[in-house]
Scaffold this active site. Structure first.
Site, PDB file in Angstrom:
ATOM      1  N   HIS A   1      37.291  32.035  69.066  1.00 52.33           N
ATOM      2  CA  HIS A   1      36.675  31.245  70.138  1.00 52.33           C
ATOM      3  C   HIS A   1      37.620  30.141  70.666  1.00 52.33           C
ATOM      4  CE1 HIS A   1      32.905  33.248  69.234  1.00 52.33           C
ATOM      5  NE2 HIS A   1      32.986  32.863  67.981  1.00 52.33           N
TER       6      HIS A   1
HETATM    7  O1  RIB Z   1      30.441  28.902  69.118  1.00 55.69           O
HETATM    8  C1  RIB Z   1      31.767  28.789  68.689  1.00 55.69           C
HETATM    9  C2  RIB Z   1      32.212  27.367  68.699  1.00 55.69           C
HETATM   10  O2  RIB Z   1      31.406  26.610  67.815  1.00 55.69           O
HETATM   11  C3  RIB Z   1      33.658  27.178  68.204  1.00 55.69           C
HETATM   12  O3  RIB Z   1      34.212  26.071  68.849  1.00 55.69           O
HETATM   13  C4  RIB Z   1      33.478  26.885  66.744  1.00 55.69           C
HETATM   14  O4  RIB Z   1      34.552  26.110  66.210  1.00 55.69           O
HETATM   15  C5  RIB Z   1      32.219  26.066  66.764  1.00 55.69           C
HETATM   16  O5  RIB Z   1      32.569  24.728  67.089  1.00 55.69           O
END
Ligand code: RIB
Ligand code: CA
Length: 304
Positions: A230
């Site tokens: 992500h």
């Molecule tokens: O949904 C994914 C996000 O939420 C990423 O940034 C992970 O590190 C959490 O913060």
């Protein structure tokens, strides 16, 4: 960068350090995956371990604007860095995270690329203190939300927007030059555990240990033997926009729904005039060249 280090935040920080296209001038931390003391300590330890203790870390918001903090220790482990063990930080935070954002954006208008990979509490507080300050960034790239795909922590909400929906609403309503990199794009980029295991670079052992609980969680919940990158993908949208396709969508964020807080609401009604639309137009990443992204990420983070 504004982070809630966490495993994929750490991978994004390593990608920033390994990318000649950027100078990482500082990092602000926020409560998110784990509470602020841990996200701050994790970030200090990681930069020190990577030989970049010269990059200042600023501690930001302890809690979301309105809601109670939620955490994701089930995904990132109790420390927030999975099973990785990094030496204790020898440096302390350099100051306040919101003040860092305000100072940097105001002294270098039009010059800074702000990449946010955690809940948007610090950015919302900066904008509330100095309305319009986020517009001074050349671009604000946000890992958050789910536009045309389901959520992750809730049926319609992605974790960062779920953790602080009021902050997400306020930041998206600002007139900043935003790029929203939601699960629509980030869930297209999965790093298989077999690929991770085969890597032998200087960072590989850390990444393998850090990613353990995330891979276990994704294997159990999504039957994917790996993890979705992500936060590195959000940084990638800033470094290599040519790998991404965005759509200009009118969006806002639900803040009150019992079932839907954190949801990105898209106004795609066939209206005659945009003036009647909800929210405001934001560039939303809807597609990414996952092969080329993974090749760049592997080359820069997992093999050198
Ligand atoms: O949904 C994914 C996000 O939420 C990423 O940034 C992970 O590190 C959490 O913060
Ligand atoms: Ca994060």
């Amino acid at each position: 960068m504004d982070v809630d280090t966490g495993v994929d935040d750490a991978l994004a920080l390593l990608l920033a350090l390994a990318s000649p296209e950027v100078e990482l001038v500082g990092v602000s931390t926020v409560t998110g995956n784990v509470p602020l003391p841990r996200t701050t300590d994790n970030t200090l330890r990681l930069l020190q371990w990577a030989g970049r203790a010269d990059i200042p870390v600023y501690a930001g918001a302890e809690r979301p604007l309105v809601r109670e903090a939620v955490a994701a220790a089930a995904v990132h482990g109790a420390t927030g860095l999975g099973a990785a063990q990094l030496p204790e930080a020898r440096t302390a935070p350099a100051g306040d995270g919101v003040e860092f954002l305000l100072r940097t954006l105001q002294t270098r208008p039009g010059d800074m690329l702000l990449v946010a990979t955690g809940p948007l509490t610090n950015l919302a507080r900066a904008e509330a203190r100095v309305p319009g300050v986020l517009q001074r960034a050349r671009q604000v790239v946000i890992m958050g939300g789910a536009v045309g795909v389901p959520g992750n922590i809730a049926p319609t909400a992605e974790f960062n927007f779920y953790a602080d929906p009021h902050a997400a609403h306020q930041v998206l309503a600002s007139a900043a030059e935003l790029v929203l990199v939601g699960l629509d794009a980030t869930e297209q980029v999965g790093l298989a555990s077999a690929t991770l295991r085969a890597c032998t670079g200087a960072y590989a052992a850390f990444c393998q240990a850090a990613c353990q609980p995330v891979i276990a969680f994704e294997s159990a919940h999504y039957e994917f033997a790996g993890l979705h990158l992500h936060d590195p993908v959000a940084l990638g949208a800033a470094l290599w926009p040519q790998l991404f396709r965005t759509q200009r969508l009118w969006v806002d964020v639900e803040t009150a729904g019992d079932l839907t807080a954190g949801q990105v609401v898209v106004d795609q009604r066939p209206l005659a005039s945009d003036q009647d639309r909800l929210g405001r137009p934001v560039a939303c990443a809807v597609d990414v060249d996952q092969t080329r992204f993974l090749a760049l990420f592997t080359e820069r983070v997992l093999t050198p």
